[in-house]
Write a protein that holds these residues in place. Structure first.
Motif, PDB file in Angstrom:
ATOM      1  N   LEU A 112       2.856   0.208  -4.892  1.00  0.00           N
ATOM      2  CA  LEU A 112       2.748   1.280  -3.898  1.00  0.00           C
ATOM      3  C   LEU A 112       2.982   0.749  -2.484  1.00  0.00           C
ATOM      4  O   LEU A 112       3.679   1.376  -1.688  1.00  0.00           O
ATOM      5  CB  LEU A 112       1.370   1.938  -3.976  1.00  0.00           C
ATOM      6  N   VAL A 113       2.394  -0.416  -2.176  1.00  0.00           N
ATOM      7  CA  VAL A 113       2.557  -1.007  -0.847  1.00  0.00           C
ATOM      8  C   VAL A 113       4.018  -1.381  -0.606  1.00  0.00           C
ATOM      9  O   VAL A 113       4.588  -1.114   0.464  1.00  0.00           O
ATOM     10  CB  VAL A 113       1.647  -2.234  -0.682  1.00  0.00           C
ATOM     11  N   PHE A 114       4.640  -1.991  -1.612  1.00  0.00           N
ATOM     12  CA  PHE A 114       6.046  -2.379  -1.491  1.00  0.00           C
ATOM     13  C   PHE A 114       6.943  -1.157  -1.282  1.00  0.00           C
ATOM     14  O   PHE A 114       7.818  -1.137  -0.416  1.00  0.00           O
ATOM     15  CB  PHE A 114       6.474  -3.136  -2.748  1.00  0.00           C
ATOM     16  N   LYS A 115       6.707  -0.120  -2.080  1.00  0.00           N
ATOM     17  CA  LYS A 115       7.510   1.092  -2.003  1.00  0.00           C
ATOM     18  C   LYS A 115       7.384   1.734  -0.615  1.00  0.00           C
ATOM     19  O   LYS A 115       8.378   2.132  -0.008  1.00  0.00           O
ATOM     20  CB  LYS A 115       7.062   2.073  -3.088  1.00  0.00           C
ATOM     21  N   GLN A 116       6.158   1.804  -0.126  1.00  0.00           N
ATOM     22  CA  GLN A 116       5.936   2.426   1.172  1.00  0.00           C
ATOM     23  C   GLN A 116       6.568   1.614   2.293  1.00  0.00           C
ATOM     24  O   GLN A 116       7.139   2.174   3.240  1.00  0.00           O
ATOM     25  CB  GLN A 116       4.426   2.581   1.426  1.00  0.00           C
ATOM     26  N   SER A 117       6.480   0.299   2.191  1.00  0.00           N
ATOM     27  CA  SER A 117       7.055  -0.565   3.236  1.00  0.00           C
ATOM     28  C   SER A 117       8.571  -0.445   3.270  1.00  0.00           C
ATOM     29  O   SER A 117       9.189  -0.487   4.340  1.00  0.00           O
ATOM     30  CB  SER A 117       6.647  -2.020   3.008  1.00  0.00           C
ATOM     31  N   MET A 118       9.204  -0.278   2.118  1.00  0.00           N
ATOM     32  CA  MET A 118      10.659  -0.140   2.070  1.00  0.00           C
ATOM     33  C   MET A 118      11.107   1.239   2.555  1.00  0.00           C
ATOM     34  O   MET A 118      12.094   1.358   3.285  1.00  0.00           O
ATOM     35  CB  MET A 118      11.160  -0.378   0.643  1.00  0.00           C
ATOM     36  N   LEU A 119      10.379   2.283   2.159  1.00  0.00           N
ATOM     37  CA  LEU A 119      10.785   3.647   2.506  1.00  0.00           C
ATOM     38  C   LEU A 119      10.500   3.997   3.964  1.00  0.00           C
ATOM     39  O   LEU A 119      11.151   4.870   4.533  1.00  0.00           O
ATOM     40  CB  LEU A 119      10.083   4.656   1.595  1.00  0.00           C
ATOM     41  N   THR A 120       9.515   3.338   4.558  1.00  0.00           N
ATOM     42  CA  THR A 120       9.197   3.634   5.963  1.00  0.00           C
ATOM     43  C   THR A 120       9.592   2.477   6.869  1.00  0.00           C
ATOM     44  O   THR A 120      10.390   2.649   7.791  1.00  0.00           O
ATOM     45  CB  THR A 120       7.693   3.928   6.118  1.00  0.00           C
ATOM     46  N   GLY A 121       9.076   1.289   6.585  1.00  0.00           N
ATOM     47  CA  GLY A 121       9.365   0.135   7.445  1.00  0.00           C
ATOM     48  C   GLY A 121      10.816  -0.286   7.413  1.00  0.00           C
ATOM     49  O   GLY A 121      11.507  -0.319   8.440  1.00  0.00           O
ATOM     50  N   TYR A 122      11.343  -0.606   6.219  1.00  0.00           N
ATOM     51  CA  TYR A 122      12.713  -1.115   6.124  1.00  0.00           C
ATOM     52  C   TYR A 122      13.728  -0.062   6.541  1.00  0.00           C
ATOM     53  O   TYR A 122      14.671  -0.347   7.270  1.00  0.00           O
ATOM     54  CB  TYR A 122      13.018  -1.592   4.704  1.00  0.00           C
TER      55      TYR A 122
END
Length: 471
Positions: free
Chosen positions: A126-136
């Motif tokens: 979940l953390v990885f997915k959120q970081s890619m969809l918002t941060g990256y």
């Protein structure tokens, strides 16, 4: 291209899962024996770790647990993780039994491991997915997408792309081809029309253009757009029915959200290749930062004693496809250098959109030395570490130079600008024509490889030590 990105995503997710398994198994052993991967308690636990990781990787080859990974919601992700744990747990027990090593993992450890791994893997995903969809997606590394379509289709296309949850693309604007005037659609600004499309792409930060308009297939304008955008180094995605357009670059089947497209580009680089280039940049810039720190101890006092002003000089430059950033150097000129530039333009030795002159009166005494030795470039290792620049690439233009660019010049910004490049190792002070600089940049971009970057870095060291081509 789509398949390569999918493979890269699977490798990233597998790496995260392996990390989760390692942490969870260590926790299970600690709960049972208060020892993390020890050899003296209950067999060789390190063997068990290696075996479990190899088994999990093998299962992932035959069963795709990551289909539509970024489109799955939190509940769907939980169901997927539990399903994967059930398959993995059954396979682990069965194989340990068949090879007569079931005693290596007690039932208590197995229970601790499966429960812990389910929680850890779920949270990490979940953390990885959120970081890619918002941060990256909102970072400088994502692909800035311009949608070209009609006013009637625009809203549906935007919603489809947003709902598909692609982590590597950010919609930055819409160009309407039917002449209707609108300020924005679904909170995305309308930035161009059919007539101003090319001019907008030249002078703004656009990495990729998605054309979805059935009527455009019937006009020669589409082929003109593909040819001109390709020349700029911008990726062009068009619907599948235009596969036979004549062009000089590379062509691949791809996806933009749910839409099947043909991608046209001067050159296409895989996510894996770009990751390798970025890894080289990070390692090289960390070494460079150490050199910069040592050089600053000597150079900073010399600059201060030679002329008043700051040690470092920061200037707005234009990076990949129009992204602006602050470019750093050791100050080698007097503080009023920019103001005096206009008066010296008549003495410019370059033909075209660059400024260079021998015995530039704006350069200080210390500045001449640090320019000759290329020491003034060392602060750019910070730009490389931040991701604004690369170790190897094309030199970033100033804002006023960029504003005069034509389509044929834009392509030199299709890759992240570099601290060094073909121009630097080809005797930069001897090249007087900007078109020749562009030609060298295109030679680099069209034939890029990670080995070519390494070769240019070694050649740059030789050029600097020999004192050739710098001024």
């Amino acid at each position: 291209m789509y398949q390569k990105r999918k493979a890269f995503e699977n490798i990233l997710i597998l790496g995260l899962d392996i990390l989760s398994i390692t942490v969870s198994l260590a926790f299970a052993f600690w709960m049972r024996y208060e020892v993390i991967f020890g050899r003296d308690v209950h067999g060789d636990q390190m063997w068990l770790l290696v075996f479990i990781l190899a088994l999990y990787a093998a299962i992932n080859i035959f069963v795709d647990f990551n289909d539509h990974f970024f489109r799955r919601g939190p509940f769907e992700e939980l169901v997927n993780v539990v399903r994967a744990e059930v398959w993995f747990g059954l396979a682990l027990v069965l194989i340990l039994f068949l090879i007569h090593r079931s005693s290596d993992m007690s039932r208590l450890i197995f229970g601790y491991f499966i429960v812990t791994n389910t929680v850890v893997m779920y949270v990490v995903r979940l953390v990885f997915k959120q970081s890619m969809l918002t941060g990256y997606r909102k970072s400088k590394y994502s692909s800035r997408l311009l949608i070209v379509t009609t006013s009637e289709r625009a809203e549906g296309v935007i919603k489809d792309i947003v709902d598909y949850k692609e982590w590597n693309r950010l919609i930055v604007g819409i160009a309407l081809t039917d002449g209707k005037v609108k300020e924005e659609i679904c909170r995305i600004p309308v930035v161009a029309d059919k007539d101003s499309l090319l001019d907008y792409v030249i002078h703004n930060g656009v990495d990729e253009v998605f054309i979805i308009d059935g009527e455009m297939r019937k006009t020669p304008l589409l082929e003109t757009w593909v040819r001109e955008l390709e020349q700029m180094g911008v990726i062009v995605d068009v619907n599948i029915d235009v596969f036979d357009i004549t062009h000089a670059g590379k062509k691949n089947l791809n996806r933009v959200g749910k839409y099947a497209v043909v991608t046209f580009a001067r050159n296409l680089f895989s996510t894996r290749e770009m990751a390798a280039k970025r890894a080289l940049d990070v390692v090289g810039s960390l070494v460079g930062m150490v050199i910069l720190a040592a050089a600053t101890l000597v150079v900073a006092p010399a600059i201060k004693l030679d002329s008043p002003g700051p040690v470092f000089f920061g200037q707005t430059r234009v990076g990949k496809n129009g992204r602006k950033f602050t470019f750093y150097k050791f100050r080698s000129m007097y503080q009023d250098a920019e103001a005096r530039k206009k008066a010296l333009m008549a003495q410019n030795e370059m033909n075209g959109l660059m400024f260079k002159m021998e015995d530039d009166p704006r350069i200080t005494k210390v500045g001449k030395f640090i320019r000759k030795t290329s020491i003034d470039e060392l602060p750019q290792f910070w730009n490389v570490l931040r991701g604004d620049m690369s170790l190897v690439g094309t030199r970033p233009p100033t804002v006023d130079e960029f504003e005069q660019y034509e389509a044929k010049h834009k392509c030199r910004l299709s890759m992240t600008p570099g601290l060094t490049g073909m121009w630097q190792i080809s005797g930069r002070s001897d090249i007087k024509d900007f078109d020749e600089v562009v030609k060298l940049d295109m030679q680099y971009i069209d034939n890029w490889s990670i080995l070519k970057d390494i070769k240019i870095l070694f050649m740059t060291v030789w050029v600097v030590l020999a004192g050739r081509g710098s001024r």
